[in-house]
Design a protein around this motif. Sequence first.
Motif, PDB file in Angstrom:
ATOM      1  N   GLN A  38      41.309  37.226  46.676  1.00 30.98           N
ATOM      2  CA  GLN A  38      41.822  37.179  45.314  1.00 30.98           C
ATOM      3  C   GLN A  38      42.181  35.749  44.910  1.00 30.98           C
ATOM      4  O   GLN A  38      41.897  35.310  43.798  1.00 30.98           O
ATOM      5  N   SER A  39      42.794  35.036  45.828  1.00 34.74           N
ATOM      6  CA  SER A  39      43.176  33.652  45.558  1.00 34.74           C
ATOM      7  C   SER A  39      41.936  32.799  45.277  1.00 34.74           C
ATOM      8  O   SER A  39      41.911  32.004  44.330  1.00 34.74           O
ATOM      9  N   TRP A  40      40.901  32.992  46.096  1.00 34.69           N
ATOM     10  CA  TRP A  40      39.660  32.230  45.911  1.00 34.69           C
ATOM     11  C   TRP A  40      39.029  32.585  44.557  1.00 34.69           C
ATOM     12  O   TRP A  40      38.612  31.689  43.811  1.00 34.69           O
ATOM     13  N   CYS A  41      38.983  33.886  44.240  1.00 34.18           N
ATOM     14  CA  CYS A  41      38.401  34.327  42.965  1.00 34.18           C
ATOM     15  C   CYS A  41      39.178  33.747  41.785  1.00 34.18           C
ATOM     16  O   CYS A  41      38.588  33.270  40.814  1.00 34.18           O
ATOM     17  N   ARG A  42      40.497  33.800  41.871  1.00 28.58           N
ATOM     18  CA  ARG A  42      41.314  33.251  40.785  1.00 28.58           C
ATOM     19  C   ARG A  42      41.090  31.756  40.622  1.00 28.58           C
ATOM     20  O   ARG A  42      41.035  31.250  39.502  1.00 28.58           O
ATOM     21  N   SER A  43      40.976  31.036  41.744  1.00 25.70           N
ATOM     22  CA  SER A  43      40.753  29.584  41.641  1.00 25.70           C
ATOM     23  C   SER A  43      39.388  29.284  41.027  1.00 25.70           C
ATOM     24  O   SER A  43      39.264  28.375  40.203  1.00 25.70           O
ATOM     25  N   VAL A  44      38.361  30.069  41.394  1.00 23.21           N
ATOM     26  CA  VAL A  44      37.034  29.871  40.801  1.00 23.21           C
ATOM     27  C   VAL A  44      37.092  30.141  39.301  1.00 23.21           C
ATOM     28  O   VAL A  44      36.566  29.364  38.497  1.00 23.21           O
ATOM     29  N   ALA A  46      39.716  30.006  37.349  1.00 25.91           N
ATOM     30  CA  ALA A  46      40.534  28.967  36.708  1.00 25.91           C
ATOM     31  C   ALA A  46      39.718  27.683  36.536  1.00 25.91           C
ATOM     32  O   ALA A  46      39.784  27.033  35.481  1.00 25.91           O
ATOM     33  N   LYS A  47      38.925  27.325  37.569  1.00 30.27           N
ATOM     34  CA  LYS A  47      38.089  26.124  37.462  1.00 30.27           C
ATOM     35  C   LYS A  47      37.054  26.282  36.359  1.00 30.27           C
ATOM     36  O   LYS A  47      36.820  25.359  35.575  1.00 30.27           O
ATOM     37  N   ARG A  48      36.435  27.450  36.277  1.00 31.11           N
ATOM     38  CA  ARG A  48      35.446  27.694  35.230  1.00 31.11           C
ATOM     39  C   ARG A  48      36.085  27.597  33.844  1.00 31.11           C
ATOM     40  O   ARG A  48      35.528  27.003  32.927  1.00 31.11           O
ATOM     41  N   SER A  49      37.255  28.190  33.725  1.00 29.71           N
ATOM     42  CA  SER A  49      37.967  28.154  32.445  1.00 29.71           C
ATOM     43  C   SER A  49      38.313  26.715  32.069  1.00 29.71           C
ATOM     44  O   SER A  49      38.137  26.303  30.919  1.00 29.71           O
TER      45      SER A  49
END
Length: 135
Positions: A38-44, A46-49
Amino acid sequence: RRLYATILHAELEKKKRAEKEAAALQMQQQNAAAIAIQSWCRSVLAKRSLQKKIRERIASLEKIKLNAAVKIQSWWRGQRTRKAARKNKKLKSINTRLAKLEKNSRPENSVGARMKSALEILLDSKRLATVGGAC
């Protein structure tokens, strides 16, 4: 028999406890893995955003820059056109005045005619007083 049942019961309890602990440990490991995913998905995400916002901001700044360049060009072209128009007005005014002067002028008052008459007087005259009157 009672002792054997107690021991057997204790063994079963130990086994149940061990299974519960193993299940709890496995649950903790799964939770940790899920949290990591979940942390990795959220960081990806967030980076895309953030990258999208950066691209939008850059596009916005480029548009502002382009609009500023258009404004500057427009101002400059206007200045140049107005300056040329002022020069044209001055030239028209000068040409109009020259045309009026040429219309009202007499050929005997031109510089060439006056110089010719002055030279004739100088060549014909022998006295200095007469030369002074020619000019």
